[in-house]
Design a protein around this motif. Structure first.
Motif, mmCIF file in Angstrom:
data_model
loop_
_atom_site.group_PDB
_atom_site.id
_atom_site.type_symbol
_atom_site.label_atom_id
_atom_site.label_comp_id
_atom_site.label_asym_id
_atom_site.label_seq_id
_atom_site.Cartn_x
_atom_site.Cartn_y
_atom_site.Cartn_z
ATOM 1 N N GLY A 189 0.821 -1.199 0.000
ATOM 2 C CA GLY A 189 0.000 0.000 0.000
ATOM 3 C C GLY A 189 0.861 1.257 0.000
ATOM 4 O O GLY A 189 1.847 1.344 0.729
ATOM 5 N N MET A 190 0.521 2.211 -0.827
ATOM 6 C CA MET A 190 1.263 3.462 -0.926
ATOM 7 C C MET A 190 0.276 4.620 -1.010
ATOM 8 O O MET A 190 -0.809 4.479 -1.559
ATOM 9 N N THR A 191 0.677 5.762 -0.473
ATOM 10 C CA THR A 191 -0.150 6.949 -0.541
ATOM 11 C C THR A 191 0.671 8.099 -1.094
ATOM 12 O O THR A 191 1.742 8.416 -0.568
ATOM 13 N N PHE A 192 0.178 8.712 -2.185
ATOM 14 C CA PHE A 192 0.830 9.858 -2.788
ATOM 15 C C PHE A 192 -0.212 10.926 -3.068
ATOM 16 O O PHE A 192 -1.384 10.620 -3.302
ATOM 17 N N ASP A 193 0.224 12.168 -3.040
ATOM 18 C CA ASP A 193 -0.692 13.285 -3.231
ATOM 19 C C ASP A 193 -0.967 13.534 -4.705
ATOM 20 O O ASP A 193 -0.157 13.236 -5.580
ATOM 21 N N ALA A 194 -2.147 14.094 -4.969
ATOM 22 C CA ALA A 194 -2.524 14.579 -6.299
ATOM 23 C C ALA A 194 -3.504 15.722 -6.084
ATOM 24 O O ALA A 194 -4.056 15.895 -4.990
ATOM 25 N N THR A 195 -3.712 16.514 -7.117
ATOM 26 C CA THR A 195 -4.597 17.676 -7.032
ATOM 27 C C THR A 195 -5.725 17.553 -8.040
ATOM 28 O O THR A 195 -5.482 17.218 -9.205
ATOM 29 N N LEU A 196 -6.942 17.791 -7.591
ATOM 30 C CA LEU A 196 -8.092 17.865 -8.489
ATOM 31 C C LEU A 196 -8.313 19.326 -8.841
ATOM 32 O O LEU A 196 -8.484 20.175 -7.964
ATOM 33 N N ARG A 197 -8.299 19.623 -10.152
ATOM 34 C CA ARG A 197 -8.470 21.009 -10.590
ATOM 35 C C ARG A 197 -9.682 21.109 -11.517
ATOM 36 O O ARG A 197 -9.802 20.332 -12.464
ATOM 37 N N LEU A 198 -10.535 22.083 -11.221
ATOM 38 C CA LEU A 198 -11.699 22.346 -12.061
ATOM 39 C C LEU A 198 -11.348 23.483 -13.016
ATOM 40 O O LEU A 198 -11.035 24.595 -12.594
ATOM 41 N N THR A 199 -11.382 23.214 -14.319
ATOM 42 C CA THR A 199 -11.032 24.214 -15.315
ATOM 43 C C THR A 199 -12.259 25.066 -15.664
ATOM 44 O O THR A 199 -13.395 24.666 -15.372
ATOM 45 N N PRO A 200 -12.052 26.226 -16.282
ATOM 46 C CA PRO A 200 -13.190 27.101 -16.622
ATOM 47 C C PRO A 200 -14.237 26.443 -17.507
ATOM 48 O O PRO A 200 -15.408 26.848 -17.485
ATOM 49 N N ASP A 201 -13.833 25.435 -18.292
ATOM 50 C CA ASP A 201 -14.824 24.785 -19.167
ATOM 51 C C ASP A 201 -15.544 23.638 -18.471
ATOM 52 O O ASP A 201 -16.301 22.900 -19.097
ATOM 53 N N GLY A 202 -15.296 23.465 -17.160
ATOM 54 C CA GLY A 202 -15.995 22.445 -16.395
ATOM 55 C C GLY A 202 -15.305 21.101 -16.341
ATOM 56 O O GLY A 202 -15.828 20.147 -15.755
ATOM 57 N N THR A 203 -14.116 21.002 -16.938
ATOM 58 C CA THR A 203 -13.367 19.743 -16.929
ATOM 59 C C THR A 203 -12.617 19.592 -15.610
ATOM 60 O O THR A 203 -11.998 20.537 -15.123
ATOM 61 N N VAL A 204 -12.689 18.409 -15.040
ATOM 62 C CA VAL A 204 -11.934 18.109 -13.823
ATOM 63 C C VAL A 204 -10.639 17.406 -14.224
ATOM 64 O O VAL A 204 -10.669 16.385 -14.923
ATOM 65 N N ARG A 205 -9.517 17.957 -13.810
ATOM 66 C CA ARG A 205 -8.211 17.375 -14.118
ATOM 67 C C ARG A 205 -7.560 16.869 -12.838
ATOM 68 O O ARG A 205 -7.670 17.494 -11.783
ATOM 69 N N VAL A 206 -6.884 15.736 -12.965
ATOM 70 C CA VAL A 206 -6.076 15.212 -11.864
ATOM 71 C C VAL A 206 -4.629 15.539 -12.184
ATOM 72 O O VAL A 206 -4.105 15.140 -13.229
ATOM 73 N N GLU A 207 -3.970 16.279 -11.300
ATOM 74 C CA GLU A 207 -2.617 16.727 -11.547
ATOM 75 C C GLU A 207 -1.684 16.202 -10.469
ATOM 76 O O GLU A 207 -2.082 16.037 -9.313
ATOM 77 N N PRO A 208 -0.429 15.941 -10.820
ATOM 78 C CA PRO A 208 0.525 15.443 -9.830
ATOM 79 C C PRO A 208 0.818 16.497 -8.767
ATOM 80 O O PRO A 208 0.701 17.703 -9.021
ATOM 81 N N ALA A 209 1.176 16.041 -7.600
ATOM 82 C CA ALA A 209 1.527 16.943 -6.504
ATOM 83 C C ALA A 209 2.809 16.442 -5.852
ATOM 84 O O ALA A 209 3.253 15.321 -6.092
ATOM 85 N N GLY A 210 3.391 17.278 -5.030
ATOM 86 C CA GLY A 210 4.623 16.901 -4.351
ATOM 87 C C GLY A 210 5.840 17.371 -5.118
ATOM 88 O O GLY A 210 5.746 18.137 -6.075
ATOM 89 N N SER A 211 6.999 16.890 -4.706
ATOM 90 C CA SER A 211 8.247 17.272 -5.350
ATOM 91 C C SER A 211 9.136 16.038 -5.478
ATOM 92 O O SER A 211 8.888 14.999 -4.861
ATOM 93 N N GLY A 212 10.175 16.170 -6.301
ATOM 94 C CA GLY A 212 11.134 15.075 -6.449
ATOM 95 C C GLY A 212 10.482 13.790 -6.915
ATOM 96 O O GLY A 212 9.550 13.799 -7.743
ATOM 97 N N TRP A 213 10.954 12.684 -6.374
ATOM 98 C CA TRP A 213 10.471 11.377 -6.818
ATOM 99 C C TRP A 213 8.988 11.193 -6.539
ATOM 100 O O TRP A 213 8.295 10.519 -7.296
ATOM 101 N N GLN A 214 8.481 11.814 -5.447
ATOM 102 C CA GLN A 214 7.065 11.670 -5.126
ATOM 103 C C GLN A 214 6.185 12.317 -6.188
ATOM 104 O O GLN A 214 5.099 11.812 -6.496
ATOM 105 N N ALA A 215 6.634 13.418 -6.777
ATOM 106 C CA ALA A 215 5.885 14.036 -7.863
ATOM 107 C C ALA A 215 5.869 13.133 -9.093
ATOM 108 O O ALA A 215 4.855 13.036 -9.796
#
Length: 205
Positions: A106-132
């Motif tokens: 089991g592993m846990t890593f961060d990610a970001t959910l971003r809502l764009t102006p056109d209503g699209t939800v994007r999943v983007e990487p978070a963190g730095s270095g190898w974790q990103a």
């Protein structure tokens, strides 16, 4: 897109973002003859990372990722564990065709959910270095699982090869990245071994 690790094995990349996961796995020293491990040295790892991020959608992948020596070590360990799991899962599937793949730690890593102006939800990487990097890899794994492509990413059965390929066979039954290069030689060796065993058995009777 250019996939420097996969390209050196003359393998067609997996579709969409799954090609990034495949390229990470193919940074390992593999093939015949063996290629260089692209995650062995920090400079090589950074060059690989910069290359695979070029041309990606800037809305999904904006922040630069810099790797230090510890990052490379952790990223290499993640790659090796994922690749070993894929290889073991393929072997288990042959023994139990209807079974599921084995388990990963089991592993846990961060990610970001971003809502764009056109209503699209994007999943983007978070963190730095190898974790990103791993965050980005897991996002692509998620998309591949949603598209039902993840199960087609495999490690070539040949112990002399072991590159990671995308199985495009209709029934997802491929085990060699190239039947001519890896399948036929392996089948010939197995045939010769069976023949020697049979001849030895016959000579004892």
């Amino acid at each position: 897109m250019t996939w420097p690790a996969t390209d050196r094995y003359d393998i067609e990349p997996a579709p969409d973002g799954l090609a990034l996961v495949q390229d990470l796995l193919n940074t390992l020293s593999a093939g015949k003859p063996r290629e260089t491990d692209l995650l062995l040295e920090r400079a090589d790892a950074q060059a690989w990372l910069d290359a695979v991020r070029q041309g990606r959608d800037p809305a999904q992948d904006q922040q630069p990722i810099h790797l230090d020596g510890d990052d490379v070590r952790h990223l290499r360990a993640f790659r090796d564990g994922l690749r070993e799991w894929l290889a073991d899962a393929a072997a288990d599937a042959e023994d139990q065709p209807d079974g599921e793949r084995g388990t990963l730690p089991g592993m846990t890593f961060d990610a970001t959910l971003r809502l764009t102006p056109d209503g699209t939800v994007r999943v983007e990487p978070a963190g730095s270095g190898w974790q990103a990097v791993v965050s980005l890899i897991l996002i692509e794994m998620l998309h591949a699982q949603q598209a039902d492509n993840w199960r087609r990413l495999k490690v070539c059965r040949s112990e002399r090869c072991r590159v990671t390929f995308f199985d495009r066979s209709r029934n997802n039954s491929g085990v060699w990245h190239d039947v001519r290069k890896c399948g036929h030689p392996a089948n010939l060796r197995a045939y010769r071994a069976r023949r020697r065993t049979q001849e030895q058995s016959d000579s004892q009777h």
